[in-house]
Design an enzyme around this catalytic site. Sequence first.
Site, PDB file in Angstrom:
ATOM      1  N   HIS A 126      20.263  35.959  46.909  1.00 48.69           N
ATOM      2  CA  HIS A 126      19.301  36.958  47.360  1.00 48.69           C
ATOM      3  C   HIS A 126      18.418  37.355  46.186  1.00 48.69           C
ATOM      4  O   HIS A 126      18.885  37.430  45.052  1.00 48.69           O
ATOM      5  CB  HIS A 126      20.018  38.190  47.927  1.00 48.69           C
ATOM      6  CG  HIS A 126      19.129  39.102  48.706  1.00 48.69           C
ATOM      7  ND1 HIS A 126      18.350  40.068  48.104  1.00 48.69           N
ATOM      8  CD2 HIS A 126      18.885  39.205  50.042  1.00 48.69           C
ATOM      9  CE1 HIS A 126      17.675  40.724  49.047  1.00 48.69           C
ATOM     10  NE2 HIS A 126      17.971  40.225  50.219  1.00 48.69           N
ATOM     11  N   ASP A 158      21.510  37.018  55.952  1.00 48.88           N
ATOM     12  CA  ASP A 158      20.786  36.129  56.864  1.00 48.88           C
ATOM     13  C   ASP A 158      21.675  34.985  57.340  1.00 48.88           C
ATOM     14  O   ASP A 158      21.565  34.531  58.483  1.00 48.88           O
ATOM     15  CB  ASP A 158      19.547  35.565  56.174  1.00 48.88           C
ATOM     16  CG  ASP A 158      18.582  36.656  55.739  1.00 48.88           C
ATOM     17  OD1 ASP A 158      18.224  37.474  56.591  1.00 48.88           O
ATOM     18  OD2 ASP A 158      18.213  36.690  54.557  1.00 48.88           O
TER      19      ASP A 158
END
Length: 437
Positions: free
Chosen positions: A315, A372
């Site tokens: 991330h 995600d």
Amino acid sequence: MEEKYNKTVSNETATLTVGGKTIELPIFGGSTGPNVIDIRALYRDTDMFTFDPGFTSTASCESAITYIDGDKGELLYRGYPIDQLAEKSDFLEVSYLLLNGELPNKAQNEKFKRDITYHTMVHEQLVRFFGGFRRDAHPMAIMCGVVGAMSAFYHDSTDINDSEQRRVASYRLIAKIPTIAAMTFKYSIGQPFVYPRNDLSYAENFLYMTFGVPNCEEYIVSPTLASAMDKIFILHADHEQNASTSTVRLAGSSGANPFACIAAGIASLWGPAHGGANEACLNMLNEIGSVDNIPEYIAKAKDKNDPFRLMGFGHRVYKNFDPRAKVLQQAAHEVLNELGVQDPLLDVAKELERIALEDPYFIEKKLYPNVDFYSGIILKAMGFPTEMFTVLFALARTVGWISQWGEMIQDPTQKIGRPRQLFIGETERNYVDLDKR
């Protein structure tokens, strides 16, 4: 909400020397996180701007809503750790927290949930608005259009200087976005719209409106799926000053009505670098195809010269395990166990997860599965097509957007957003007549 915190002025200042001139810039501190250098007087005193593409080193506002510590893997809503809220709270209670700054007491909680639940129906003329879209329109295109059109149907809550109208608009958006999202899905598959039910929770109602079919058979909402959906909503409710939230604030800084501002946020979220990450993750799983192909793609991911990248791992903000992923990791396994879905792509996802948590390469580079990755797995298992993933993101993020918008409206220091530029084009030149060119 009356804010309890203000920035503090540091005893130190930043000294900048340019063109033989030295200026002192104040340093401010917040309640936590890095200090900031106040550069508002920079242009006035030096005739220069700062250059910061993407604003990655610029604080554009003061906010007391969400705090992220990427190194620690920490996400706080109004000071509360995200894992505690996901485990003990529900989405509407979290929505109240984001809007008002404190968790509600029992009476406040019941009133807020009733206010939201009894405003989930949309104007019947708005229902007919859908007929103007092609059947194969992307769901996010429909969301942008319908949410932007809400200001035409609810013009009695567009005066941003009226605190009661701001509250009504906030409640309407939180209440009606799930209905609009479900209608978007139904429109895309040619099924009739399903009206909301007041006896269901926020997540249950959304699943009912999405997957129920009127007058055919009763749709029973699974508690496991509703719980996972509620957690997805909580985890995506806000995430500091990201691209879409900054877009909402920038649109709002001009005095635009809240419905237009949220539509702007939806448009920003639509971008594949932002809200489309879980859709990109599923596309990657499709590319890999089967568990047998995983070693080949792991090798490609480790090869710096290969353009292939593993989506759903690591991330930009979190340099440790994404705290939201820890919550969804368990929810993903619960959903898969209950549904017993036989899908090769989900087998690929589970094997990739195992490798990422054990392979020294991934551990060393901290390429852990992120939110995600797990949300994409859950939504696919539930039966959502990939083009609906970003719609669900927008549904959850609406409360964060409207909270940030409300905070901005009440901030006495806020001004209309007006970034500057480093101009690299032609300097002044004279017009040349057409017959002389």
